[in-house]
Design a protein around this motif. Structure first.
Motif, PDB file in Angstrom:
ATOM      1  N   ASP A  91       0.856  -1.075   0.097  1.00 19.72           N
ATOM      2  CA  ASP A  91       0.032   0.103   0.444  1.00 19.72           C
ATOM      3  C   ASP A  91       0.779   1.267   0.047  1.00 19.72           C
ATOM      4  O   ASP A  91       2.049   1.097   0.105  1.00 19.72           O
ATOM      5  CB  ASP A  91      -1.121  -0.032   1.270  1.00 19.72           C
ATOM      6  N   ASP A  92       0.214   2.305   0.036  1.00 21.10           N
ATOM      7  CA  ASP A  92       0.854   3.798   0.044  1.00 21.10           C
ATOM      8  C   ASP A  92       1.789   3.817   1.165  1.00 21.10           C
ATOM      9  O   ASP A  92       2.528   4.899   1.315  1.00 21.10           O
ATOM     10  CB  ASP A  92       0.028   4.757  -0.482  1.00 21.10           C
ATOM     11  N   ARG A  93       1.429   3.401   2.339  1.00 17.74           N
ATOM     12  CA  ARG A  93       1.762   3.629   3.581  1.00 17.74           C
ATOM     13  C   ARG A  93       3.270   2.843   3.863  1.00 17.74           C
ATOM     14  O   ARG A  93       3.734   3.100   4.943  1.00 17.74           O
ATOM     15  CB  ARG A  93       1.040   3.242   4.873  1.00 17.74           C
ATOM     16  N   GLY A  94       3.840   2.402   2.976  1.00 21.90           N
ATOM     17  CA  GLY A  94       5.003   1.531   2.850  1.00 21.90           C
ATOM     18  C   GLY A  94       4.828   0.380   3.679  1.00 21.90           C
ATOM     19  O   GLY A  94       5.832  -0.458   4.253  1.00 21.90           O
ATOM     20  N   THR A  95       3.671  -0.473   3.882  1.00 22.89           N
ATOM     21  CA  THR A  95       3.690  -1.711   4.415  1.00 22.89           C
ATOM     22  C   THR A  95       4.115  -2.728   3.326  1.00 22.89           C
ATOM     23  O   THR A  95       3.931  -2.807   2.231  1.00 22.89           O
ATOM     24  CB  THR A  95       2.001  -2.156   4.739  1.00 22.89           C
ATOM     25  N   VAL A  96       5.099  -3.657   3.845  1.00 23.66           N
ATOM     26  CA  VAL A  96       5.728  -4.726   3.145  1.00 23.66           C
ATOM     27  C   VAL A  96       5.314  -5.953   3.545  1.00 23.66           C
ATOM     28  O   VAL A  96       5.058  -6.154   4.816  1.00 23.66           O
ATOM     29  CB  VAL A  96       7.391  -4.314   3.291  1.00 23.66           C
ATOM     30  N   LYS A  97       5.279  -6.727   2.440  1.00 21.65           N
ATOM     31  CA  LYS A  97       5.035  -8.396   2.562  1.00 21.65           C
ATOM     32  C   LYS A  97       5.684  -8.999   1.880  1.00 21.65           C
ATOM     33  O   LYS A  97       6.227  -8.749   0.580  1.00 21.65           O
ATOM     34  CB  LYS A  97       3.277  -8.367   2.292  1.00 21.65           C
ATOM     35  N   THR A  98       6.119 -10.454   2.305  1.00 22.32           N
ATOM     36  CA  THR A  98       7.072 -11.315   1.481  1.00 22.32           C
ATOM     37  C   THR A  98       5.909 -11.817   0.574  1.00 22.32           C
ATOM     38  O   THR A  98       4.715 -11.843   0.615  1.00 22.32           O
ATOM     39  CB  THR A  98       7.370 -12.206   2.172  1.00 22.32           C
TER      40      THR A  98
END
Length: 968
Positions: free
Chosen positions: A373-380
């Motif tokens: 998302d735009d908030r910089g949430t990172v997922k593998t």
């Protein structure tokens, strides 16, 4: 037919070296068919003695040029033939008209895979199509126009069904009710990108289509051309008819060039490494003497198997990829094979979205993550697939596929992707795949004919809505064509053999009871064994048997080598060759005498060893070599040894056989006066090798009247350049000023040195030219021949006949009755010597199909010969008989071959020269290998005519190698 004269001096193409205002007079060559050219008759009796190619003494090229100027072409009669200036442009050139039909040989009827097409009488209109936004894919363009026709055919197009070329042109049978109109078309898009790892919803793409009247496509000129009343084929009219007949199969099947493929047109066959073969058919409309003809042939090509990507990769690497991690070379191989391939995802049920692979990720799947998302949430990637689709990725150590564009990271795990069906594999096939594909395509003539007829019936042209709309009718019967079977020539062997000559039967004969007409001499020879499986004793026995076979065949061959057999490892090829070369020179008596021959035993699978060996021998050491594979060393069959003896003999300067008619001076326009026969070919790199140069090769006969020995030269030139750039060269030398050279000049000098005669006639067989390049090749190469001759002597212009040899066509000839044993050979093919110059040939020009060889397996492909220039005024019989007879003089076997030997030799020489190239071919200049006419090393070598394309020259052939048939 007389060639049109263009008047004036040697201007335009031929006059590049003539200062303005000065005309160069064109010499007249006088030719009298009834007065024979008198020259000493050559007897083939003693080995090499009295042979026209044994010069009395070595002469320098400067001396030869002076001798050229002293040797005048004598006036032999009052009937003269003027040499025409080479035409200035394709506007002024006319290919020779057919000089009547051939009459020689036994008449018969054959069937050809040509189907008569009735010329429509419709009013054809052409419209320009502009689609915005512009797309490069023909498939998308076709989909847009198909949608437009579906929506607006009745309301806006007078009910007309247009034919579309997939690019910029649309054709209709009759006018549309507008001169220009704009349409808005919406198309569902099947290819999405993954944005930040997430699929965007399926979108509609909007297109604006402008259709604008361009011209009437005139069929009147096509009818005139077919009737022989107009010289040029109206290409546009032919193109329209081709496009019309391609519309339906393009919608039904996968089009590839002029062919169409489908898994439903025949059984798919696995080719290995993730590829499979699809069957299909080739289709092309051609102007012929019988009118328009539709040429249909069977075809097969490689497609990528629609496998899950994991399975494809496992097949590609030939191993289970879950066992150990990928190596760097594995990754390179996978990336190369998968780049540009379309895949569909399998983890979303029925939502089979499609993507195109752009590369592989450098990290393993388990190490990859991306912002969601735009908030910089990172997922593998592993986490994302588990949470979003409930999909648990198993192969986490493998890289992901990168799809979409390179700028944004778009990842797909391999195990959720399957390759989309119907993607042709256009890269180079490996040996195993080629063998498997040949097995599929190899069909007996009767089967092939049946399949062709079935294809025509299946295509049902009478029901094709596009053919109906445009009024094209296709006959469903193969064309019946009058043919003739030319007699084989009698071949001369040495008088000391039990059989002094032979008349081949059905294209073949053997060496039993015969001796080579000029046996070569091998006094000093050696053997190197690079095969681990062959013991020293086995190698020694093999060499002994080969030496005996060479002696039996008529060679003067020393029974023992100058040194014992040397065993060496393939990786030490250079060291072993150079050491043996020097040791042999020291061991010879007198010391310093070079080896006449090196016999080399190779492993059956030898990688780059063969190429490295030939490069070192021919360009560094000046050694003639004969390679033998391990399997043949163990088998040691008499037939194999006899064939190898034939090759060795011509490599050391001997002759295997000559035409009896050549010795008796009975070949018109060849043996009446000194004639040189050239063969030329250009081989291009395989698809995918974007930087490799093309290789040109030219060979030329070095004996007269026998015309069996050919010297060869090779040259690297710009990538995919078809015109042979090094035929004639001019450069500036600091000492000598303007210097001329090139392959033609060197071979003319070599002929003069070998025979003591100056060529008074040139026959030039040019291989590998497609119809679209005829004008270009003739204009450029005829000019080079002219200039090469003029550079030897101001008024030296022997008459030239320029013939193109084509094998890559789709015409096949079948026996009229497959059960009549008198009309077929053992393989069921038409008899060798079958020639066709009517009905399926060009409406007006001088061409013919010749099947000069006996079939072995599959369906024989006749060679197509098309005369582009003829100052020697051959009749149809003279050229057809000469060409057929030459096919019996091929040095490497006792069979007639499928194309004229000089063209075949040029192909072999060009193929050989690929081995001479360094892996990096990016240096400056293009220069002939061994062409004395090349500029000195370091001199200005780039060709101005083709822009300064940097091509590294090939290493020069050694002088002693150049003089013999090293490429055999």
């Amino acid at each position: 037919m007389p060639q049109p004269s263009y008047g004036g001096h040697m201007g335009g193409r031929g006059g590049h070296n003539v200062p303005p205002g000065q005309s160069r007079t064109v010499p007249e060559l006088h030719q009298a068919p009834d007065v024979q050219y008198q020259a000493p008759v050559v007897s083939p009796s003693a080995s090499g003695a009295g042979s026209s190619s044994q010069p009395a003494a070595e002469v320098s090229s400067g001396q030869v040029e002076q001798q050229f100027q002293k040797l005048d072409i004598s006036d032999q009669s009052s009937t003269s033939q003027a040499i025409q200036p080479a035409p200035a442009s394709s506007k002024s050139v006319r290919f020779p008209l057919r000089p009547g039909m051939g009459k020689c040989g036994d008449r018969c009827v054959v069937k050809a895979n040509h189907f008569f097409a009735e010329l429509p009488d419709k009013d054809l209109h052409q419209y320009d199509v502009t689609i915005t936004p512009e797309v490069t894919s023909r498939g998308v363009n076709r989909a847009v126009i198909a949608e437009l026709v579906k929506l607006y055919r009745q309301s806006h197009m007078n009910g007309r069904l247009p034919a579309y070329d997939g690019r910029k042109s649309l054709y209709t049978a009759g006018p549309l009710p507008f001169t220009s109109r704009t349409f808005e078309i919406a198309l569902q898009d099947e290819d999405e990108g993954l944005v930040g790892g997430q699929a965007t919803p399926r979108r509609e793409r909007q297109f604006r289509v402008v259709i604008k009247y361009a011209a009437r496509a005139d069929l009147h000129h096509l009818a005139m051309f077919l009737a022989g009343r107009q010289p040029d084929a109206p290409q546009e009219a032919l193109q329209v008819l081709d496009i019309v007949l391609r519309e339906l199969p393009t919608a039904r099947y996968s089009p590839v060039s002029r062919s169409f493929y489908s898994p439903n047109l025949g059984r798919r066959q696995r080719l290995g490494d993730g590829l499979e073969s699809w069957r299909g058919f080739y289709q092309s409309i051609r102007p012929t003497q019988m009118g328009l003809s539709l040429n249909i042939d069977m075809s097969s090509t490689a497609f990528i198997e629609p496998l899950p990507v994991i399975e494809f990769v496992a097949q590609l690497l030939c191993r289970d990829i879950s066992v150990r991690p990928l190596t760097d070379s594995d990754r390179v191989k996978i990336k190369k094979a998968l780049r540009g391939v379309k895949v569909e995802v399998t983890h979303r049920g029925n939502m089979r979205r499609k993507y195109r692979i752009s590369g592989l990720t450098s990290q393993a799947t388990r190490e990859l993550s991306f912002p969601v998302d735009d908030r910089g949430t990172v997922k593998t990637v592993v986490q994302y697939f588990l949470e979003t689709y409930g999909f648990n990725i198993q192969h986490t150590t493998l890289p992901c596929l990168q799809v979409g564009n390179q700028q944004r990271p778009n990842y797909l795990p391999m195990e959720v992707c399957k390759i989309v069906e119907g993607q042709r594999y256009s890269k180079r096939l490996n040996e195993k795949q080629i063998t498997a594909l040949l097995k599929v395509t190899c069909q007996r003539p009767q089967e092939r004919e049946k399949d062709i007829l079935q294809t025509v019936h299946h295509n049902a042209y009478y029901e094709d809505p596009y053919a109906q709309e445009f009024g094209i009718k296709i006959d469903e019967q193969l064309a019946s064509v009058e043919a003739r079977v030319l007699p084989p020539p009698r071949l001369k062997y040495h008088d000391s053999g039990r059989e002094k000559d032979v008349l081949p039967r059905v294209g073949q004969w053997n060496m039993m009871n015969k001796k080579m007409v000029n046996g070569g001499r091998v006094g000093h020879w050696a053997c190197i064994n690079f095969s681990r499986n062959v013991q020293d004793n086995a190698a020694k026995v093999f060499c002994h048997e080969l030496a005996i076979m060479c002696q039996i065949s008529g060679m003067n061959f020393a029974p023992e080598p100058v040194l014992p057999v040397l065993s060496a490892r393939p990786e030490h090829v250079e060291r072993a060759l150079k050491a043996r070369y020097h040791d042999a020179m020291n061991a010879s008596k007198p010391p310093g005498k070079e080896l006449d021959l090196l016999i080399v035993i190779l492993p059956d699978n030898n990688g780059s060893l063969y190429g490295d060996l030939k490069r070192i021998c021919e360009t560094e050491l000046g050694l003639v070599s004969q390679c033998c594979l391990t399997k043949h060393v163990f088998k040691m069959s008499k037939q194999y040894l006899a064939n190898v003896a034939l090759k060795i003999n011509v490599k050391v300067g001997g002759r295997n056989t000559v035409l009896v008619d050549a010795l008796a001076r009975r070949i018109r326009l060849v043996t009446d006066r000194p004639t040189i026969i050239f063969g030329a070919d250009v081989t291009h790199p395989h698809p995918g090798e974007d930087s490799s140069p093309s290789i040109a090769a030219v060979v030329a006969s070095q004996d007269w009247p026998e015309i069996t020995k050919y010297a060869g030269l090779v040259s690297a030139q710009a990538h995919r350049q078809e015109l042979i750039q090094d035929l004639f060269k001019v450069w500036q030398d600091p000492q000598r000023g303007t210097v001329t050279g090139g392959m033609i000049k060197e071979l003319l000098i070599s002929f003069k040195r070998a025979t003591g005669q100056k060529p008074q006639r040139i026959i030039f067989y040019r291989d590998g030219v497609s119809e679209g390049q005829f004008y270009q090749v003739l204009l450029f190469e005829l000019d080079a021949i002219r200039k090469a001759c003029a550079s030897l002597e101001p008024n030296y212009q022997p008459p030239v006949t320029f013939v193109v040899v084509q094998k890559r066509h789709h015409t096949r000839l079948f026996a009229n009755n497959h059960n009549d044993q008198r009309t077929v050979d053992r393989s069921g093919n038409i008899l060798p010597g079958t020639v066709v110059d009517s009905k399926i040939c060009h409406p007006t020009e001088f061409d013919f199909y010749l099947c000069s060889h006996a079939g072995i397996q599959g369906t024989s492909r006749p060679a197509h010969y098309h005369v582009l220039w003829d100052e020697n005024k051959f009749t149809a019989d003279e050229l057809q008989t000469l060409t057929n007879n030459l096919c019996y003089t091929y040095a490497r076997c006792t069979r007639s071959v499928s194309i004229v030997p000089p063209a075949y030799y040029a192909h072999l020489a060009a193929f050989r020269a690929r081995f001479y190239m360094e892996p990096d071919t990016s240096d400056s200049g293009s220069v002939a290998s061994g062409a004395r006419g090349g500029p000195p090393q370091g001199g200005p070598r780039s060709s101005t005519r083709f822009g300064n394309v940097a091509v590294r020259p090939l290493p020069a052939l050694k002088e002693n190698v150049k003089r013999v048939m090293f490429y055999c």
